[in-house]
Design an enzyme around this catalytic site. Structure first.
Site, PDB file in Angstrom:
ATOM      1  CG  HIS A   1      -0.214  -0.064   2.527  1.00 12.78           C
ATOM      2  ND1 HIS A   1       0.238   1.050   3.198  1.00 12.78           N
ATOM      3  CD2 HIS A   1       0.141  -1.123   3.300  1.00 12.78           C
ATOM      4  CE1 HIS A   1       0.828   0.694   4.321  1.00 12.78           C
ATOM      5  NE2 HIS A   1       0.786  -0.622   4.404  1.00 12.78           N
ATOM      6  CG  ASP A   2      -0.457   4.195   1.131  1.00 12.77           C
ATOM      7  OD1 ASP A   2      -1.364   4.797   0.546  1.00 12.77           O
ATOM      8  OD2 ASP A   2      -0.644   3.533   2.175  1.00 12.77           O
TER       9      ASP A   2
ATOM     10  N   GLY B   1       4.988  -0.898   2.703  1.00 12.83           N
ATOM     11  CA  GLY B   1       4.140   0.275   2.545  1.00 12.83           C
ATOM     12  C   GLY B   1       4.917   1.581   2.555  1.00 12.83           C
TER      13      GLY B   1
END
Length: 269
Positions: free
Chosen positions: A130-131, A148
């Site tokens: 994520h991200d 992340g």
């Protein structure tokens, strides 16, 4: 098969594929056997899903990207703080995403978007969390794990079975050796290797392959030695370099050092 008109008439969709209503399938896409495409997915022109591919979530895949079997693209983050907020995964053009690759959408704590640039190669078993923000022409070799909030700039190669700690930044043109655990930021054009990822020089082979002028390579080598052996703190040495150099490449390295860092830097030994 989906809402009439959302699948371009030139697209080829295998009879066993499941295309949810709302999905957008671009011109000349090729959706292979037993693929699943979710309702919020947008596939650009010429995207190929080989077979047994899952694309879900609010996910965009750019033109001419090829996704190989058993990859899962756009699932929710592996983050216990994630509570179902609307987040995205945006993948650029002409990427090759090999078997068993996973890429997750973003989180509220990371700007809501996981982003992958153009012309990347993501070899079998890689994970993009994520991200993460992945640049252009990036190669992740087999089973690389990107945590992340990681930033990987353009033209980076990460060797097989390596791990990139959350919030780490890897500068443009760097190369990470296989079996490395990278826990701090990596300078542009750096060479990193070893189980605990030590900064071990410049990526000279990569610089030469890209046709970087000898004068710029010489300037980078001198800058590296200054960062390694100069007086004062690492940041002080970088600041002095910014005042003394005329090289665009050195200025890029210095700008990276002077930028915001959540993990600190791998520094020359």
């Amino acid at each position: 098969m989906g809402v009439q008109g959302r699948i371009d008439p030139t697209a080829k969709v295998h009879a066993s594929a499941i295309i949810d209503e709302g999905a957008t399938i671009g011109a000349n896409c090729d959706i292979g056997p037993l693929c699943t495409v979710g309702p919020d997915v947008k596939l650009g022109d010429g995207v190929v899903l080989k077979s047994h591919v899952v694309v879900t979530g609010d996910t965009e895949i750019g033109d001419e990207t090829i996704v190989f079997p058993f990859s899962v693209i756009g699932e929710i983050p592996q983050d216990l703080k994630f509570s179902g907020e609307d987040t995205k995964l945006v993948i650029g053009k002409r990427n090759r995403i090999r078997e068993h690759v996973t890429m997750n959408t973003g989180t509220a704590g990371g700007g809501y978007v996981t982003r992958v640039g153009d012309d990347g190669l993501f070899m079998a078993g890689c994970h993009v969390a994520h991200d993460a923000q992945i640049g252009d022409n990036v190669i992740l070799v087999n089973n690389v794990a990107v945590a992340g909030h990681v930033v990987i700039e353009d033209d980076v190669i990460v060797g097989g079975l390596s791990g990139i700690h959350q919030w780490v930044r890897i500068g443009r043109g760097a190369i990470i050796g296989a079996l490395s655990m990278v826990t701090a930021d990596v300078l542009p054009y750096a060479l990193v290797q070893g189980p605990r990822a030590e900064l071990d020089g410049l990526n000279l082979v990569g610089l030469k392959r890209r046709g970087v002028a000898r004068s710029d390579i010489t300037a980078l080598r001198a800058a590296f030695l200054t960062l390694k052996q100069g007086e004062g703190s690492f940041q002080d040495r970088a600041k002095r370099l910014s005042e003394e150099t005329d090289s665009t490449f050195v200025r890029e390295m210095v700008g990276f050092v002077m930028g915001e860092s959540d993990r600190g830097f791998l520094t020359p030994k």
